[in-house]
Write a protein that holds these residues in place. Sequence first.
Motif, PDB file in Angstrom:
ATOM      1  N   THR A 144       0.955  -1.155   0.081  1.00  0.00           N
ATOM      2  CA  THR A 144       0.422   0.101   0.140  1.00  0.00           C
ATOM      3  C   THR A 144       1.096   1.492  -0.091  1.00  0.00           C
ATOM      4  O   THR A 144       1.480   1.174   0.301  1.00  0.00           O
ATOM      5  N   ASP A 145       0.343   2.682  -0.731  1.00  0.00           N
ATOM      6  CA  ASP A 145       1.300   3.423  -0.526  1.00  0.00           C
ATOM      7  C   ASP A 145       1.355   4.422   0.462  1.00  0.00           C
ATOM      8  O   ASP A 145       2.447   5.051   0.718  1.00  0.00           O
ATOM      9  N   GLY A 146       0.481   3.806   2.072  1.00  0.00           N
ATOM     10  CA  GLY A 146       0.952   4.660   2.814  1.00  0.00           C
ATOM     11  C   GLY A 146      -0.094   5.705   2.754  1.00  0.00           C
ATOM     12  O   GLY A 146      -0.428   6.292   2.033  1.00  0.00           O
ATOM     13  N   THR A 147       0.182   7.015   4.109  1.00  0.00           N
ATOM     14  CA  THR A 147      -0.607   7.943   4.113  1.00  0.00           C
ATOM     15  C   THR A 147       0.064   9.405   4.057  1.00  0.00           C
ATOM     16  O   THR A 147       1.265   9.190   4.252  1.00  0.00           O
ATOM     17  N   TRP A 148      -0.047  10.578   3.341  1.00  0.00           N
ATOM     18  CA  TRP A 148       0.588  11.130   2.652  1.00  0.00           C
ATOM     19  C   TRP A 148      -0.198  12.423   3.049  1.00  0.00           C
ATOM     20  O   TRP A 148      -0.929  12.875   2.749  1.00  0.00           O
ATOM     21  N   THR A 149       0.317  13.453   2.826  1.00  0.00           N
ATOM     22  CA  THR A 149       0.198  14.799   2.845  1.00  0.00           C
ATOM     23  C   THR A 149       0.561  15.820   1.780  1.00  0.00           C
ATOM     24  O   THR A 149       0.747  14.995   0.512  1.00  0.00           O
ATOM     25  N   ASN A 150      -0.551  16.910   1.710  1.00  0.00           N
ATOM     26  CA  ASN A 150      -0.999  16.961   0.192  1.00  0.00           C
ATOM     27  C   ASN A 150      -0.744  16.533  -1.165  1.00  0.00           C
ATOM     28  O   ASN A 150      -0.731  17.328  -1.614  1.00  0.00           O
ATOM     29  N   SER A 151      -1.515  15.508  -0.929  1.00  0.00           N
ATOM     30  CA  SER A 151      -1.864  14.656  -1.652  1.00  0.00           C
ATOM     31  C   SER A 151      -1.229  14.586  -3.239  1.00  0.00           C
ATOM     32  O   SER A 151      -1.342  15.578  -4.329  1.00  0.00           O
ATOM     33  N   PRO A 152       0.039  13.725  -2.698  1.00  0.00           N
ATOM     34  CA  PRO A 152       0.767  13.722  -4.712  1.00  0.00           C
ATOM     35  C   PRO A 152       0.050  13.590  -5.342  1.00  0.00           C
ATOM     36  O   PRO A 152      -0.878  13.372  -5.493  1.00  0.00           O
ATOM     37  N   ALA A 153       0.875  13.911  -6.490  1.00  0.00           N
ATOM     38  CA  ALA A 153      -0.088  13.903  -7.674  1.00  0.00           C
ATOM     39  C   ALA A 153       0.361  12.798  -8.459  1.00  0.00           C
ATOM     40  O   ALA A 153      -0.647  11.464  -9.079  1.00  0.00           O
ATOM     41  N   GLY A 154       1.349  11.490  -7.708  1.00  0.00           N
ATOM     42  CA  GLY A 154       1.306  10.410  -8.294  1.00  0.00           C
ATOM     43  C   GLY A 154       2.555   9.668  -7.423  1.00  0.00           C
ATOM     44  O   GLY A 154       3.140  10.020  -6.258  1.00  0.00           O
ATOM     45  N   PHE A 155       2.693   8.372  -7.572  1.00  0.00           N
ATOM     46  CA  PHE A 155       3.485   7.270  -6.533  1.00  0.00           C
ATOM     47  C   PHE A 155       4.587   6.597  -7.476  1.00  0.00           C
ATOM     48  O   PHE A 155       4.310   6.131  -8.460  1.00  0.00           O
ATOM     49  N   SER A 156       5.785   6.195  -7.170  1.00  0.00           N
ATOM     50  CA  SER A 156       7.249   5.627  -7.370  1.00  0.00           C
ATOM     51  C   SER A 156       7.251   4.311  -6.790  1.00  0.00           C
ATOM     52  O   SER A 156       6.829   3.934  -5.279  1.00  0.00           O
ATOM     53  N   HIS A 157       7.200   3.100  -6.979  1.00  0.00           N
ATOM     54  CA  HIS A 157       7.041   1.905  -6.023  1.00  0.00           C
ATOM     55  C   HIS A 157       8.616   1.086  -6.412  1.00  0.00           C
ATOM     56  O   HIS A 157       8.922   0.902  -7.775  1.00  0.00           O
ATOM     57  N   ALA A 158       9.232   0.568  -5.530  1.00  0.00           N
ATOM     58  CA  ALA A 158       9.618  -0.264  -5.573  1.00  0.00           C
ATOM     59  C   ALA A 158       9.724  -1.247  -4.300  1.00  0.00           C
ATOM     60  O   ALA A 158       9.898  -1.838  -3.076  1.00  0.00           O
ATOM     61  N   TRP A 159      10.219  -2.838  -4.759  1.00  0.00           N
ATOM     62  CA  TRP A 159      10.521  -4.173  -3.733  1.00  0.00           C
ATOM     63  C   TRP A 159      11.742  -4.235  -3.097  1.00  0.00           C
ATOM     64  O   TRP A 159      13.216  -3.644  -4.263  1.00  0.00           O
ATOM     65  N   PHE A 160      12.441  -4.662  -2.604  1.00  0.00           N
ATOM     66  CA  PHE A 160      13.869  -4.152  -2.014  1.00  0.00           C
ATOM     67  C   PHE A 160      13.743  -5.722  -1.069  1.00  0.00           C
ATOM     68  O   PHE A 160      12.967  -6.259  -0.469  1.00  0.00           O
ATOM     69  N   LYS A 161      15.429  -6.294  -1.884  1.00  0.00           N
ATOM     70  CA  LYS A 161      15.248  -7.825  -0.537  1.00  0.00           C
ATOM     71  C   LYS A 161      16.120  -7.443   0.429  1.00  0.00           C
ATOM     72  O   LYS A 161      17.561  -6.779   0.353  1.00  0.00           O
ATOM     73  N   CYS A 162      16.075  -8.243   1.124  1.00  0.00           N
ATOM     74  CA  CYS A 162      16.937  -7.607   2.926  1.00  0.00           C
ATOM     75  C   CYS A 162      16.976  -8.484   3.918  1.00  0.00           C
ATOM     76  O   CYS A 162      17.368  -9.988   3.164  1.00  0.00           O
ATOM     77  N   ASP A 163      18.026  -8.650   4.418  1.00  0.00           N
ATOM     78  CA  ASP A 163      18.598  -9.858   5.021  1.00  0.00           C
ATOM     79  C   ASP A 163      17.692  -9.687   6.130  1.00  0.00           C
ATOM     80  O   ASP A 163      16.786  -9.112   6.518  1.00  0.00           O
TER      81      ASP A 163
END
Length: 261
Positions: free
Chosen positions: A185-204
Motif C-alpha cells: 500500500t502507498d501509506g498516507t501522505w500530506t498534500n495529495s501527491p500527484a503520483g507514486f513510484s514503487h520498488a521492492w527490496f530484498k533484505c537480510d
Amino acid sequence: MLHQGYFTDADLVAGYDREFKAGTSIGHSRAISLDSEIDVLEDDIEAHGLYASARTVFGSSAGRALLSKSILDEFKKDVKGKGSTKVTFGKIRSLGIGDETFVQPITITLLKLIRFSFVISVTREERLLSVVTVMGQPGGKVAVEDIAKLQRKIADRIVVALAPVNTALPTITGTATVGQVLTGTDGTWTNSPAGFSHAWFKCDVAGTNCVAIPGATTSTYTVAATDVGATLRFSVGATGSIVPAVSAQTVVVTAAAAPPA
C-alpha cells in the motif's frame, strides 16, 4: 509588517496576504507599498486557469484599459486636474520561476513630472499563485531583477510547503512464501501527491542491507525462489517528495510447501 493574515474568496481554497510598511527595502530601492498574496486553488489545473486569466488581462488592450482606470481612480483622490495622471505599461516579461510566471512593469506619471515605478508579478507553482505588487518611491525604480529575487524566495518556500510528507508508512499484505503475491500500500501522505513510484527490496533477516529487486516496480510482487532466507520491504516515493517511505520488513521468506506424495 503592516498587516498579514488569511482572507476569504469564493474562488479560492484559501488566501493569505502580507502588506509591508512604507519604506520597506526591495533590492536597492525602497517601496511606498509592498504587498504579497498567496492564492491556494483546488489543483494545478484551476491554478493555471487563474494565472492564464491574469496574463490575458495584462496582455490585452481592454484589460490594460480597465487597470489604468482603476489606478487613475486611486490617484484622483490626491491629484486634481484633467490629464494630470498618466499610466504607461512596459513590456511583460517572464521571470523564469516556478511553473509559470510573468512580471508587468507600469509607470505612473503625475503632473507630467513625478514618476512612480509600479510592478505587478504573478508566479504559479503547482496549485498556488504568488502575486506581488510593489510601488516604488517618487523618481525611484523598482528593478525587475529584484522582483525576480523576491518571487524566487516565495516559490522556494511554496515548493517546501507543498512537498508531500509521509504520515503512515506503506504496508505489505500477503504470505512471504515462494510463488505467493505480495501487495504493497502507498501509506498516507500530506498534500495529495500527484503520483507514486514503487520498488521492492530484498533484505537480510534483520531487514537491513537491502538491495532493490530488478524490475519490481509495481505495487505487487511475486515472491521468487531467490528470496528464500531473506526478508522483503516495499518502498514508495511520492511525486514532489525527496525521501521515500519504506515498509517494515516481512517475515523471512520460505520455500513453497512440497506437494503431497
